[in-house]
Design a protein around this motif. Structure first.
Motif, short mmCIF file in Angstrom:
data_model
loop_
_atom_site.label_atom_id
_atom_site.label_comp_id
_atom_site.label_asym_id
_atom_site.label_seq_id
_atom_site.Cartn_x
_atom_site.Cartn_y
_atom_site.Cartn_z
N ALA A 35 0.84 -1.21 0.00
CA ALA A 35 0.00 0.00 0.00
C ALA A 35 0.87 1.26 0.00
O ALA A 35 0.56 2.25 -0.67
CB ALA A 35 -0.94 -0.01 1.20
N ILE A 85 -6.21 0.16 4.88
CA ILE A 85 -5.43 -0.78 4.07
C ILE A 85 -6.14 -2.13 4.03
O ILE A 85 -6.45 -2.72 5.06
CB ILE A 85 -4.00 -0.95 4.63
CG1 ILE A 85 -3.29 0.40 4.65
CG2 ILE A 85 -3.22 -1.98 3.81
CD1 ILE A 85 -1.93 0.39 5.34
N GLN A 98 -3.62 -6.56 -0.38
CA GLN A 98 -3.21 -5.99 -1.66
C GLN A 98 -2.87 -7.07 -2.68
O GLN A 98 -2.38 -8.15 -2.32
CB GLN A 98 -1.96 -5.12 -1.44
CG GLN A 98 -2.15 -3.99 -0.43
CD GLN A 98 -2.92 -2.82 -0.99
OE1 GLN A 98 -2.55 -2.23 -1.99
NE2 GLN A 98 -4.04 -2.49 -0.35
N GLY A 128 -6.24 -2.89 -3.88
CA GLY A 128 -6.84 -3.74 -2.86
C GLY A 128 -7.60 -4.90 -3.50
O GLY A 128 -7.99 -4.82 -4.68
#
Lengths: 212, 483
Positions: free
Chosen positions: B192, B290, B293, B305
């Motif tokens: 991220a 977050i 990912q 994501g």
């Protein structure tokens, strides 16, 4: 290391950002224990249509006709013009070795990755950072005129275009000095051998756990 | 005295000489060596009739080229079928023997990926300068060390002078504040970060990772974050020392003992940035935002994501980005706006210096336990980071979980992260990989890499495509990060 002298060289444009060191020299060629011979595999995956193997004779491999370095007009290029963040990724010094072995003396881009930047200078390869708009103009001019060549004057930190335009660039004093004189870093550092020994002794006394 | 960042302190403690031309010599405490970037450096020493400056600062192992099947490894170096790889591994052995450098050879139980074995042995300590001819050396910065990836000329320079000739970088702090969601790991955090600042966002900086989400990570997680600093353009990534750091180091073979331990710990506690230290750049991320990912492109910044989709190049900010997105989608065989969960996979790789430590294997095993690898997955492999990680995983029964689920359980090495050995992708194959680079051809000619966490890789292996590890039933993924 050879001294870097002023020269005029043909420019090859590689219109691509974030060119990584895996692209410059794919990993199968890192198995060599020598510093030379990487030029035929420079940009291997872009340059050839098949998968290259170390030690292979490349003269009969199918070339990718669209790749810039395969076009006749760029055959003798000594200057590579490219986009931002060139040389990102791995620390492999095989990347500058391959560029040099191919015949490049200079790479011009808006920015370079840190480790690649260091590695290049230690091998006599000059990296020149120019502004994005200057790079854009050079791409256009290279495209327009066959045999487009630039005059690279490291001493005065400038590049002169065929039209007489002068593009100035920054380079730090030490790297410039080493390139112009063809100097080896290790020899220079070892002149300070007593200073290093003194530091080491003091460091050992202060933090003995670092010495085991 | 003015306030200092952690990087400033480490720099000052190792500064041998500042030169007028802006360069500096810094003293190197630990030099790790492997077979790919060292042969030309030893050759250079030999030609110049120079000797290594300080032998006990060096530690070597072969990792990039080594085969990972048990049958091959049982034969030692002879098991390396590729003659060119064999020469490279043999050359490292010969050089270490000739100069008297400690090497964990191919069949030493301590052999493994350099960035796994350094910390594991306590050979990486807080307050050290650590270098290695490998860009993922930033990993060691997780211990409050100053760790640089270097090139082969610099390897030779460090061998000969015990110093690195360098310039001071600028200071950047990346703060991740808040609590990470269940199923969100260190790997997701660093991906991220790279997605946010880009692969050149850290160029010229030493990055210190900080904030409550970073502090909450284990040492394994911190190593994963620092490991990928280079993927954000920074040569150096680091994290301040705290109890987690000190607890990890105690009793490791190279760690100090008795009185020296007390003195060292007292010294290490200062390895934090002063509260009022100034950074040239600060980037902040909110941990709550977050999600797991997945990279979709051919650069680590091309990441999104799990609930996201492949971007449409038409929406790119500028012409250069648009062109690289078009090229990336073509290489990856993906369509604009395709959902990440619709990406079908062919192979799964759990390993590399980013994610091959015990905690990584535990997280993956929790997801794989009692499940089967999907029929469309041709190969799912788990490659422990070292012989000692492998042994510990076996003691915990993780190997059986993986094998029963249909994963291959391999011997330690870099393996399919960069495919210098026989472990590689075929052209066009999609791979869920816990490694660090999704460059074209990185995992094999024409191979298509998607970077993910170990839990996400295991979940993808079971489903045959990407799935949100947070959506799996309780008792597996939702507990993955508690390990």
């Amino acid at each position: 290391m050879k001294k870097f002298e002023r020269f005029e060289g043909v420019v090859a444009p590689l219109d691509r950002a974030n060119v990584d060191t895996d692209l410059i020299i794919p990993k199968q060629f890192l198995k060599s224990i020598k510093r030379t011979g990487f030029g035929v595999n420079l940009f291997d995956e872009l340059r050839y249509l098949d998968e290259g193997q170390p030690g292979q004779d490349c003269s009969n491999r199918p070339l990718n006709p669209d790749f810039v370095l395969n076009q006749p007009r760029y055959q003798n290029a000594e200057i590579l013009l490219t986009r931002r963040n060139f040389g990102c990724g791995s620390s492999r010094e095989h990347a500058p070795w391959a560029l040099e072995d191919f015949g490049f003396k200079v790479v011009i881009a808006p920015s370079f990755a840190d480790i690649f930047y260091n590695n290049a200078f230690k091998n006599g390869l000059l990296l020149v950072r120019l502004e994005e708009d200057e790079i854009e103009r050079l791409f256009q001019e290279t495209e327009e005129r066959e045999g487009y060549a630039l005059d690279v004057d490291l001493e005065n930190q400038r590049i002169i275009t065929p039209r007489g335009e002068i593009l100035e660039f920054d380079v730090d004093e030490f790297r410039k000095h080493c390139l112009l004189e063809g100097l080896d870093d290790i020899g220079i550092t070892l002149q300070d051998d007593a200073v290093i020994r003194q530091f080491e002794q003091q460091h050992r006394e202060q933090r003995p756990w670092l010495f085991r | 005295m003015s306030a200092k960042t952690l990087y400033d302190k480490l720099w000052d403690q190792h500064l041998v000489k500042q030169r007028d031309d802006g360069t500096a010599l810094i003293y190197i405490d630990r030099h790790m060596l492997h077979e790919v970037t060292s042969p030309q450096a030893f050759e250079g020493l030999r030609l110049a009739k120079r000797k290594p400056w300080r032998l006990d600062a060096n530690l070597a192992t072969a990792d990039h080229n080594v085969p990972t099947t048990l049958i091959e490894r049982a034969e030692g170096n002879k098991g390396i079928k590729d003659p060119v790889s064999l020469i490279q591994v043999q050359t490292l052995d010969d050089n270490c023997l000739e100069y008297g450098i400690t090497e964990f050879g191919i069949n030493d139980p301590r052999q493994g990926i350099v960035h796994v074995i350094g910390p594991e042995q306590g050979a990486t300590l807080p307050g050290m300068t650590v270098v290695c001819g490998d860009s993922h050396t930033a990993t060691h910065g997780a211990f409050g060390a100053l760790a640089h990836g270097i090139g082969t000329s610099e390897v030779e320079h460090v061998l000969a002078t015990q110093c690195l000739l360098t310039q001071k970088m600028k200071n950047m702090q990346v703060r991740v504040e808040g609590e990470l969601g269940l199923g969100v790991t260190a790997k997701d955090v660093v991906l991220a970060i790279i997605g946010k600042i880009g692969t050149a966002g850290g160029t010229g900086y030493a990055i210190e990772f900080a904030g409550s989400a970073i502090e909450s990570l284990s040492m394994e997680g911190r190593m994963t974050v620092c490991n990928m600093a280079i993927e954000a353009g920074a040569r150096v990534g680091m994290i301040a020392v705290d109890e987690t750091t000190i607890d990890y180091i105690g009793n490791r073979p190279y760690a100090p003992t008795a009185e020296q331990w007390e003195a060292a710990v007292a010294d290490w506690r200062n390895l934090v940035s002063d509260p009022d230290a100034e950074f040239d750049k600060i980037v902040t991320l909110d941990a709550d935002e977050i999600e797991p990912q997945v990279s979709w492109g051919t650069s680590p910044e091309m990441v999104t994501g799990i609930s996201g989709q492949v971007p449409d190049p038409e929406a790119a900010l500028d012409e250069t980005i648009k062109r690289s997105h078009v090229r990336a989608l073509e290489y990856m065989g993906l369509q604009p706006n395709q959902k990440i969960t619709d990406i079908q996979l062919d192979k799964v790789f759990i390993g590399s210096c980013t994610n091959s430590r015990i905690e990584d294997l535990r997280e993956a095993a929790k997801v794989a336990k009692g499940k089967k690898v999907a029929s469309n997955i041709q190969l799912a492999m788990v490659v422990p980071g070292s012989g000692l990680v492998k042994r510990q995983a076996e003691e915990e029964g993780l190997d059986k979980i993986f094998i029963e689920a249909g994963f291959e359980w391999r011997e330690p090495g870099c393996s399919m992260c960069l495919a210098m050995n026989a472990d590689k992708l075929g052209a066009g194959e999609h791979c869920a990989s816990t490694s660090n680079r999704n460059f074209e051809g990185r995992q094999g000619y024409g191979g298509r890499t998607h970077l993910v966490s170990p839990a996400m890789a295991a979940a993808a292996a079971i489903a045959g495509h990407f799935v949100d590890v947070r959506s799996l039933p309780a008792n597996d993924a939702n507990h993955a990060q508690e390990a």
